[in-house]
Motif scaffolding. Structure first.
Motif, short mmCIF file in Angstrom:
data_model
loop_
_atom_site.label_atom_id
_atom_site.label_comp_id
_atom_site.label_asym_id
_atom_site.label_seq_id
_atom_site.Cartn_x
_atom_site.Cartn_y
_atom_site.Cartn_z
N LEU A 172 -20.70 10.87 73.36
CA LEU A 172 -20.25 12.13 72.74
C LEU A 172 -20.48 12.13 71.23
CD1 LEU A 172 -16.95 13.06 74.58
CD2 LEU A 172 -19.14 14.28 74.61
N ALA A 173 -20.41 10.95 70.61
CA ALA A 173 -20.61 10.88 69.16
C ALA A 173 -22.01 11.32 68.75
CB ALA A 173 -20.36 9.45 68.68
N GLY B 219 -19.22 22.88 72.57
CA GLY B 219 -18.39 21.91 73.28
C GLY B 219 -18.83 21.62 74.70
N GLU B 220 -19.78 22.38 75.23
CA GLU B 220 -20.30 22.14 76.57
C GLU B 220 -21.62 21.38 76.47
OE1 GLU B 220 -22.01 24.52 80.49
OE2 GLU B 220 -20.86 25.64 79.00
N ILE B 221 -21.65 20.19 77.06
CA ILE B 221 -22.86 19.38 77.04
C ILE B 221 -23.78 19.83 78.18
CG2 ILE B 221 -23.82 17.05 77.08
CD1 ILE B 221 -21.87 17.58 74.75
N ARG B 222 -25.05 20.04 77.86
CA ARG B 222 -26.05 20.49 78.84
C ARG B 222 -27.27 19.60 78.78
NH1 ARG B 222 -25.73 27.00 77.55
NH2 ARG B 222 -23.52 27.24 78.12
N ALA B 223 -27.99 19.52 79.89
CA ALA B 223 -29.20 18.71 79.96
C ALA B 223 -30.31 19.50 80.64
CB ALA B 223 -28.94 17.42 80.74
N LYS C 100 -21.63 15.42 83.24
CA LYS C 100 -20.18 15.21 83.19
C LYS C 100 -19.90 14.21 82.08
CE LYS C 100 -19.95 11.61 86.79
NZ LYS C 100 -19.37 11.24 88.08
N VAL C 101 -18.69 14.29 81.54
CA VAL C 101 -18.28 13.38 80.48
C VAL C 101 -17.21 12.46 81.05
CG1 VAL C 101 -17.24 13.20 78.20
CG2 VAL C 101 -18.84 15.07 78.70
#
Length: 101
Positions: free
Chosen positions: A9-10, A34-38, A90-91
């Motif tokens: 996340l960093a 704030g939403e991580i996408r790939a 997912k985190v």
């Protein structure tokens, strides 16, 4: 499912776009509010490295010829029939996990 740690996340504060390599494959990870996408990390136009481009709102922009792809759907902004693969994210704690199955 084949969940793989792709980043921390960093490495992905809001507005960030990074390139991640797994074997010979490249992926682009981004943080949209704030939403991580790939998404797949190679532009279908001429093979540009999408993870080295820019994140403009929800659009990943290729650094070579400015083709844009929606980070959630993979759809190209210039041709809705053209899209790149997207991947579930997912985190877990501080780890960003991507399903590369």
């Amino acid at each position: 499912m084949a969940w793989v740690k792709a980043a921390s996340l960093a490495e992905l504060p809001p507005g960030a776009l990074i390139e991640v390599e797994r074997g010979e494959d490249r992926y682009a990870l981004c943080n949209v509010k704030g939403e991580i996408r790939a998404v797949w990390g190679v532009c279908p136009h001429h093979g540009g490295p999408l993870g080295e481009g820019a994140l403009n709102g929800e659009l990943v922009t290729c650094p070579w010829h400015m083709w844009e792809f929606h980070s959630a759907t993979g759809v190209c902004s210039m041709n809705e029939n053209l899209r790149i693969p997207t991947f579930a994210v997912k985190v877990e704690g501080s780890d960003v996990m991507v399903d590369l199955a």
